[in-house]
Design a protein around this motif. Structure first.
Motif, PDB file in Angstrom:
ATOM      1  N   GLN A 259      -9.885 -73.719  82.539  1.00  0.00           N
ATOM      2  CA  GLN A 259     -10.567 -73.498  83.578  1.00  0.00           C
ATOM      3  C   GLN A 259     -11.917 -73.989  83.300  1.00  0.00           C
ATOM      4  O   GLN A 259     -12.534 -73.954  82.375  1.00  0.00           O
ATOM      5  N   ILE A 260     -12.471 -74.768  84.584  1.00  0.00           N
ATOM      6  CA  ILE A 260     -13.872 -75.266  84.262  1.00  0.00           C
ATOM      7  C   ILE A 260     -14.636 -74.543  85.459  1.00  0.00           C
ATOM      8  O   ILE A 260     -14.212 -74.493  86.473  1.00  0.00           O
ATOM      9  N   PHE A 261     -15.804 -73.729  84.830  1.00  0.00           N
ATOM     10  CA  PHE A 261     -16.601 -72.936  85.730  1.00  0.00           C
ATOM     11  C   PHE A 261     -18.010 -73.656  86.027  1.00  0.00           C
ATOM     12  O   PHE A 261     -18.775 -73.696  85.241  1.00  0.00           O
ATOM     13  N   ASN A 262     -18.194 -74.455  86.918  1.00  0.00           N
ATOM     14  CA  ASN A 262     -19.516 -74.856  87.560  1.00  0.00           C
ATOM     15  C   ASN A 262     -20.483 -73.683  87.753  1.00  0.00           C
ATOM     16  O   ASN A 262     -20.404 -72.927  88.820  1.00  0.00           O
ATOM     17  N   ASP A 267     -28.003 -70.996  83.239  1.00  0.00           N
ATOM     18  CA  ASP A 267     -27.857 -72.203  82.222  1.00  0.00           C
ATOM     19  C   ASP A 267     -26.719 -71.971  81.416  1.00  0.00           C
ATOM     20  O   ASP A 267     -26.125 -71.057  80.871  1.00  0.00           O
ATOM     21  N   ALA A 268     -25.872 -73.178  81.393  1.00  0.00           N
ATOM     22  CA  ALA A 268     -24.617 -73.044  80.702  1.00  0.00           C
ATOM     23  C   ALA A 268     -24.857 -72.727  79.120  1.00  0.00           C
ATOM     24  O   ALA A 268     -23.910 -72.133  78.606  1.00  0.00           O
ATOM     25  N   LYS A 269     -25.900 -73.219  78.458  1.00  0.00           N
ATOM     26  CA  LYS A 269     -26.227 -72.937  77.274  1.00  0.00           C
ATOM     27  C   LYS A 269     -26.141 -71.218  76.977  1.00  0.00           C
ATOM     28  O   LYS A 269     -25.792 -70.835  75.767  1.00  0.00           O
ATOM     29  N   ASN A 270     -27.057 -70.903  77.940  1.00  0.00           N
ATOM     30  CA  ASN A 270     -27.064 -69.166  77.753  1.00  0.00           C
ATOM     31  C   ASN A 270     -25.901 -68.414  78.002  1.00  0.00           C
ATOM     32  O   ASN A 270     -25.519 -67.274  77.310  1.00  0.00           O
ATOM     33  N   ILE A 303     -16.175 -74.470  80.013  1.00  0.00           N
ATOM     34  CA  ILE A 303     -15.017 -74.867  80.042  1.00  0.00           C
ATOM     35  C   ILE A 303     -14.138 -73.783  79.150  1.00  0.00           C
ATOM     36  O   ILE A 303     -14.774 -73.553  77.673  1.00  0.00           O
ATOM     37  N   ALA A 304     -13.187 -73.211  79.583  1.00  0.00           N
ATOM     38  CA  ALA A 304     -12.426 -71.933  78.966  1.00  0.00           C
ATOM     39  C   ALA A 304     -10.912 -72.333  79.035  1.00  0.00           C
ATOM     40  O   ALA A 304     -10.582 -72.922  79.608  1.00  0.00           O
ATOM     41  N   ILE A 305     -10.565 -72.341  77.611  1.00  0.00           N
ATOM     42  CA  ILE A 305      -9.080 -72.489  77.579  1.00  0.00           C
ATOM     43  C   ILE A 305      -8.267 -71.333  76.788  1.00  0.00           C
ATOM     44  O   ILE A 305      -8.859 -70.965  75.826  1.00  0.00           O
ATOM     45  N   ILE A 314     -12.701 -63.775  81.411  1.00  0.00           N
ATOM     46  CA  ILE A 314     -13.895 -64.329  81.183  1.00  0.00           C
ATOM     47  C   ILE A 314     -14.491 -64.807  82.908  1.00  0.00           C
ATOM     48  O   ILE A 314     -15.690 -64.838  82.703  1.00  0.00           O
ATOM     49  N   LYS A 315     -13.577 -65.194  83.656  1.00  0.00           N
ATOM     50  CA  LYS A 315     -14.033 -65.645  85.034  1.00  0.00           C
ATOM     51  C   LYS A 315     -14.987 -64.322  85.382  1.00  0.00           C
ATOM     52  O   LYS A 315     -16.218 -64.736  86.126  1.00  0.00           O
ATOM     53  N   HIS A 316     -14.604 -63.184  85.433  1.00  0.00           N
ATOM     54  CA  HIS A 316     -15.199 -61.894  86.004  1.00  0.00           C
ATOM     55  C   HIS A 316     -16.851 -61.959  85.254  1.00  0.00           C
ATOM     56  O   HIS A 316     -17.615 -61.636  86.033  1.00  0.00           O
ATOM     57  N   ILE A 317     -16.690 -62.246  83.877  1.00  0.00           N
ATOM     58  CA  ILE A 317     -17.989 -62.267  83.313  1.00  0.00           C
ATOM     59  C   ILE A 317     -19.153 -63.175  83.681  1.00  0.00           C
ATOM     60  O   ILE A 317     -20.099 -63.138  84.012  1.00  0.00           O
ATOM     61  N   ILE A 318     -18.317 -64.408  83.839  1.00  0.00           N
ATOM     62  CA  ILE A 318     -19.245 -65.747  84.456  1.00  0.00           C
ATOM     63  C   ILE A 318     -19.540 -65.142  85.688  1.00  0.00           C
ATOM     64  O   ILE A 318     -20.879 -65.711  86.040  1.00  0.00           O
TER      65      ILE A 318
END
Length: 637
Positions: A259-262, A267-270, A303-305, A314-318
């Motif tokens: 999955q790729i979460f835009n 900020d992606a790093k944080n 990016i999550a694999i 993980i999607k719920h957290i993001i």
């Protein structure tokens, strides 16, 4: 009588050494010893009777038997008495059955079919099963006087028993081995995670096979080097699992685990740091189930694999981390109020300027300027406006500040505005950089060389908001004000002299509510000269006769006014800017009317104001429908 029976039996028997002959045997109550002698004579064998065997034997035959079966009949008879025959060279010996194994019974080669009536010894190879387990299962098949032992090194049974018993044991072991014959199957895995598939197969095999039954037990092993599953079990069970693997090893299973979460607001790093902190503390039965997470800063994406169920969490957290952030727009007014000027203004307009203190007065801005704490006509006027509704208190405060600035009592240092993201510090710096000597060096060539360092001197405002709702926000505020008191020209060292005023505080405010931060006082000496016009300018004489010099101590109070506005969604920012523009226009109209009323009160001395300030505000409210709506919103906040 016994002799007669023997002669009759001998007459009936017809013996042939060259071929197998049938004989009719029929006797009763014959002594065992005589029976041994009879068999010896018929079979032409030498039998040594070393033991005294007592008893008789009866044998009734309705059909003829073969002559070579007589030895078996003899051994069966002896067994009933606890004896047996063993071959020793060219003769047979009668011994106790329990001693047969110790009298060197004939050893038959392993795998050879054994037959005959005599005890023999043979080794039996056991395949696919522990020899001790097999021995426990077949021990009941041996005769009472037989011997059975195991050889673990070769997984072999060693049996001394009658041939028929030995053949029975071999048949049972062969049957067990056929039913338990194991096969090994190596199945390459092309798409699915190897260890994930292994765990699923193990759970399935436990459900469909009984692991307590040895023949049903299936072993599943994974080999990462060849990315294959190795299944060991009976052919039928292995085949069932092989079909399951074919169904489960689908290409789609791996694509669903990527999955790729835009990210839109974070900020992606944080976000990656937060996710790694969560994942690192999780425990997985299979480490291969642990997801792999990385950040791409170029497209601001995560990016999550991993396993689809894990990725779903993980999607719920993001989604929560990437929700739109609260923003806080903070308006600040930073000004200095001169104490002496404030007192003079109070006297001029009828305030109790000389009586007010730093804890509650006009110059310190520590009280509600529309309230009764400020005495005099201005206090009464502002009180009537502020107490009419919560909406007008903001206008009363703004009018007070504007009134002070218009009469030179306060000096605006800065009016910054700053847009802050929730829980992130924002700062504004306005100032200049000065040179400060850091030392001198001297040498014979260049002489004395001065070195300098640059120092920033100015105003620093740092704000970190923490929003609890659209109506409440907590502000962590830090204000640092630095000034140059002396550029170095008035002191021996030649170094600039600076001052520093600093405030750190935390306040909980409502949307649109103002907070006043004050109490920082700066004292300095002020020299003033008063002189008679024209005459005071006469050299020497004018300064002595027509001029006067005075020194006074001046005090300036640093005051900071902060007003936060909470913005739930970014599109609301433009609307807020429009609303603030309208409010600024209303503030000017409010100031105009309030100042006119104050000037009128000054002229009327002690007379009451004819036009109440409540009516003034009401006039402002009814001028424009848009302005009326904004005023209502301001009153609610």
């Amino acid at each position: 009588m016994r002799s007669i029976k023997s002669l009759l039996l001998a007459a009936v028997l017809t013996v042939s050494l060259s071929a197998r002959e049938q004989v009719n045997v029929n006797f009763s109550n014959l002594e065992i010893k005589d029976f041994i002698k009879l068999i010896s004579k018929i079979t032409h064998t030498n039998i040594l009777i070393g033991q005294q065997v007592k008893g008789t034997v009866d044998f009734v035959s309705s059909v003829p038997i073969y002559d070579d079966e007589l030895m078996g009949i003899l051994i069966s008879v002896l067994q009933t008495k606890g004896y047996t025959l063993v071959k020793d060279g060219s003769l047979y010996k009668v011994i106790r059955s329990i001693e047969a194994a110790k009298n060197n019974p004939e050893v038959k080669r392993s795998g050879l079919h054994v037959k005959g009536p005599l005890m023999v010894t043979q080794s039996i190879k056991v395949d696919g099963e522990n020899v001790d387990v097999v021995a426990a299962k077949v021990r009941y098949l041996i005769s009472k006087t037989a011997k059975l032992m195991t050889v673990k090194e070769t997984n072999t049974l060693l049996v001394t028993d009658y041939p028929k018993n030995i053949e029975t044991i071999k048949e049972v072991i062969r049957d067990i081995s056929l039913k338990k014959k194991m096969v090994v199957k190596v199945i390459p895995i092309k798409h699915t995670s190897l260890n994930k598939l292994k765990m699923r197969l193990i759970n399935i095999s436990k459900s469909i096979f009984n692991s307590k039954i040895a023949s049903q037990k299936v072993t599943i092993i994974s080999d990462d080097n060849i990315k294959s599953l190795i299944i060991v079990g009976v052919k039928e069970n292995v085949r069932k699992l092989e079909k399951l693997v074919e169904e489960m090893d689908k290409e789609s299973s791996i694509s669903s685990g990527v999955q790729i979460f835009n990210l839109k607001n974070s900020d992606a790093k944080n976000v990656l740091a937060s996710l790694n902190s969560i994942v690192s503390k999780q425990k997985y039965k299979d480490e291969s189930m642990k997801p792999h997470i990385s950040a791409n800063e170029e497209i601001n994406a995560i990016i999550a694999i991993g396993d689809p169920m894990v990725i779903k969490g993980i999607k719920h957290i993001i989604d929560e981390l990437d929700s739109e952030k609260y923003q806080v727009y903070v308006q600040a007014r930073i000004l200095e109020i001169n104490k002496n000027n404030a007192e003079d203004l109070g006297i001029k307009y009828g305030f109790d300027g000389a009586a007010i203190t730093s804890s509650g007065g006009l110059y310190s801005l520590a009280t509600n300027f529309g309230g009764a704490a400020v005495a005099g006509s201005v206090g009464a006027s502002l009180a009537s406006a502020a107490l009419s509704s919560s909406m007008t208190s903001g206008f009363a405060l703004g009018a007070t500040i504007d009134f002070l600035e218009s009469h030179g009592v306060s000096t605006a240092i800065s009016n910054p505005s700053i847009l802050c993201v929730n829980n992130k510090e924002s700062s504004i710096y306005v100032g200049k950089t000065i040179s400060v000597s850091s030392g001198t060096t001297s040498n014979a060539v260049s002489g004395i060389t001065n070195s300098y360092k640059r120092e920033d001197v100015g105003l620093t405002l740092k704000i970190k908001p923490r929003v609890s709702s659209l109506e409440k926000v907590t502000l962590n505020v830090e204000i640092i004000l630095e000034n140059v008191l002396d550029d170095g020209s008035n002191n021996i060292s030649g170094q600039p002299v600076t001052s520093k005023q600093e405030v750190k505080t935390e306040a909980i405010l409502s949307h649109g509510e103002s907070i006043i931060i004050g109490g920082l006082v700066k004292s300095y000496d002020r020299e003033s000269v008063s002189k008679v016009p024209l005459l005071g300018d006469i050299p020497w004489l004018g300064g002595w006769l027509f001029s006067s010099h005075s020194n006074s101590i001046e005090e300036d109070n640093l005051v900071v006014i902060l007003t936060p506005y909470v913005i739930g969604k970014s599109e609301k920012l433009s609307q807020l800017q429009q609303d603030l523009g309208v409010l600024a226009k209303l503030q000017k109209e409010y100031d105009k009317r309030v100042f006119a009323a104050i000037e009128h009160q000054k002229k009327m001395k002690k007379q009451e104001i004819k036009e109440p300030l409540e009516d003034t505000v009401q006039n402002i409210q009814t001028k424009n429908p848009l302005e009326l709506e904004i005023l209502k919103n301001a009153g609610q906040n």
